[in-house]
Design a protein around this motif. Sequence first.
Motif, short mmCIF file in Angstrom:
data_model
loop_
_atom_site.label_atom_id
_atom_site.label_comp_id
_atom_site.label_asym_id
_atom_site.label_seq_id
_atom_site.Cartn_x
_atom_site.Cartn_y
_atom_site.Cartn_z
N ALA A 17 0.56 13.53 5.02
CA ALA A 17 -0.02 14.87 5.12
C ALA A 17 0.83 15.86 4.33
O ALA A 17 0.32 16.72 3.61
CB ALA A 17 -0.12 15.28 6.59
N ARG A 29 0.98 3.58 2.18
CA ARG A 29 1.58 3.73 3.50
C ARG A 29 2.78 2.79 3.67
O ARG A 29 3.85 3.22 4.11
CB ARG A 29 0.53 3.45 4.58
N THR A 79 0.85 -1.18 0.00
CA THR A 79 0.00 0.00 0.00
C THR A 79 0.89 1.25 0.00
O THR A 79 2.10 1.16 0.21
CB THR A 79 -0.88 0.06 1.26
N SER A 115 2.32 8.90 8.56
CA SER A 115 1.14 9.79 8.58
C SER A 115 1.55 11.23 8.35
O SER A 115 0.90 11.96 7.60
CB SER A 115 0.40 9.66 9.91
N LEU A 168 -1.57 13.20 0.63
CA LEU A 168 -2.16 11.93 0.20
C LEU A 168 -2.75 11.14 1.36
O LEU A 168 -2.88 9.92 1.29
CB LEU A 168 -1.10 11.08 -0.51
N THR A 169 -3.13 11.85 2.42
CA THR A 169 -3.64 11.16 3.61
C THR A 169 -4.80 10.23 3.27
O THR A 169 -4.88 9.12 3.80
CB THR A 169 -4.09 12.21 4.65
N ASP A 170 -5.67 10.66 2.35
CA ASP A 170 -6.85 9.85 2.02
C ASP A 170 -6.50 8.61 1.21
O ASP A 170 -7.36 7.76 0.98
CB ASP A 170 -7.86 10.69 1.23
N PHE A 171 -5.27 8.53 0.73
CA PHE A 171 -4.91 7.42 -0.15
C PHE A 171 -3.95 6.43 0.51
O PHE A 171 -3.35 5.61 -0.17
CB PHE A 171 -4.30 7.96 -1.45
N ALA A 172 -3.81 6.53 1.84
CA ALA A 172 -2.82 5.73 2.56
C ALA A 172 -2.96 4.24 2.27
O ALA A 172 -1.96 3.54 2.11
CB ALA A 172 -2.93 5.99 4.06
N GLU A 173 -4.21 3.75 2.21
CA GLU A 173 -4.40 2.30 2.05
C GLU A 173 -4.60 1.88 0.60
O GLU A 173 -4.96 0.75 0.32
CB GLU A 173 -5.57 1.82 2.93
N HIS A 174 -4.41 2.82 -0.34
CA HIS A 174 -4.52 2.46 -1.75
C HIS A 174 -3.25 1.75 -2.21
O HIS A 174 -2.21 1.85 -1.58
CB HIS A 174 -4.72 3.71 -2.60
#
Lengths: 258, 271
Positions: free
Chosen positions: B125, B99, B97, B121, B129-135
């Motif tokens: 920020a 992250r 991912t 994290s 790309l905080t919203d895409f951490a698990e992509h």
Amino acid sequence: MTGRAPTGVAVLHRAAPVVLGLVLLVAWQLAVVVGDVPAFLLPSPTAIVGELVDLWPTISSASLSSGRNALVGLLVGAVVGIGAAVLAATVRVVDALLGPLVAGLAVVPIVALAPVLYTMYGAASEVGRQLVVAITVVVPVFVTTLRGLRQVRPVHRDLMRALGATRRQATAAVTVPTAMPFVFTGLRLASSLAVISAIVAEYFGGPRSGIGSFITTAAAGSNYARAWAFVLGGVVVGLVFYGATLALERWGSRGGQP
Amino acid sequence: MSAVAVEATGVGRTFPGRSGTSVTALEGVDLTVAAGEFVSLIGPSGCGKSTLLRLVADLDRPTSGTLTVFGRSPEQARLAHDYGIAFQQAGLLPWRTVRANIELPLSMHGVGRTARRRRASDLLALVGLTDFAEHFPDQLSGGMQQRVAIARALAEEPSLLLMDEPFGALDEMTRERLQTELVRICAETRAAVVFVTHSIPEAVFLSDRVVVMSARPGRIRDVVDVSLGRGTDRDDDLRQDAAYFDAVTRVRAALHDEAGHAVRARGAEVR
């Protein structure tokens, strides 16, 4: 798939092969009955299913026996093939030594070795058959695994070096995950070969336990419908192996992600 | 820590070619990059700018001259994790991912799970790309992948950032946005940067100094002082500024001096 409920077109797509199969079976049955084809030429589907029902305990136990040999051989061959590929990828000399050996192994008619192995391990032993399967499996698994181990992208190699990764770290982080899809493809190819060679090896003697042994007996006794019923058992074993390794490959190519 | 990030003296690199001939990729390069300084390497293809960066990163060894990174050999600097690196291809691991990709350098160097998560994290920020951490990387656009690669390069708070045409494969709009972000990130991290590019506006917008190189053999042709101010002084308004255009002109002149020769030579052949 767009919607949750399958559309008419989707149903048709799913149903088409089944319908085709049924049409072919009916045509086969009609051709045999109407054309009065003798049983030694082509037994009718109903005759084969009849034999399948009558002999179900024997067919299922024979399928299990052949399947077990194929599985043992597949596992042994996969372990040897993957291990050899890892060695060849790590040590250049081993690669130079194994390359010609594997090329030689690939052209040996391995199933023809079965009688020799039966004599070596005794006529009551399944070891000879399992060895035949293992040797057949080694080649595709070795070739695909070695190829996979060499697919590491230059940018990943640079990254590992820049990060000061140890050899073990680089192997775990990059080399193995890159190779996995190739290994699984090799296993899928090998699984079909494993079942085929397990059954064919039985044609050459050994204990009377598997699908191949019973096919030869039935055919020798001119009981063609029965031989076909056993072939059907072999098809099922092959499909199970193929399906299992295909599922494994799908899982592996997603990097182990559910 | 030394006040000098990179010090190159007479650095050269020759590659053995076919049938005994050798190719000189780089020759007699003298260059000093101060700590916290942003230096771009610009020049035509084959001028050895990427080779020079690879030498600093110890991905390759010079065949002549001496090269130090924070007063040590490039190898020592590499093993001490003195620098972070970003390539033209993002080079993310597709089975990890976003992250986990950013955490890769940290987990390799034994940083604990909680510290790793916290740092990742922060970096997510930082690059937005905080919203895409698990992509997974293949779910992201090229520009987003490159931002992940930059975050990964920054993971260990390196005092030197090496970037090999990191925006080379991106469209112009994404490029300018990432350039502005990079200026902001560099102001926050105070890292020295060696940045390889073949875009004049990019080099001028980002750099304190632009090193202009020429090809065959790769040499430093000129060093243009840009000095348009650091960090927050540089925003998109700078792209309209007279000083900016002036610097662009000076870099172009330094580059085209050589190109001019080439054009004239070709012109002579035609006649």
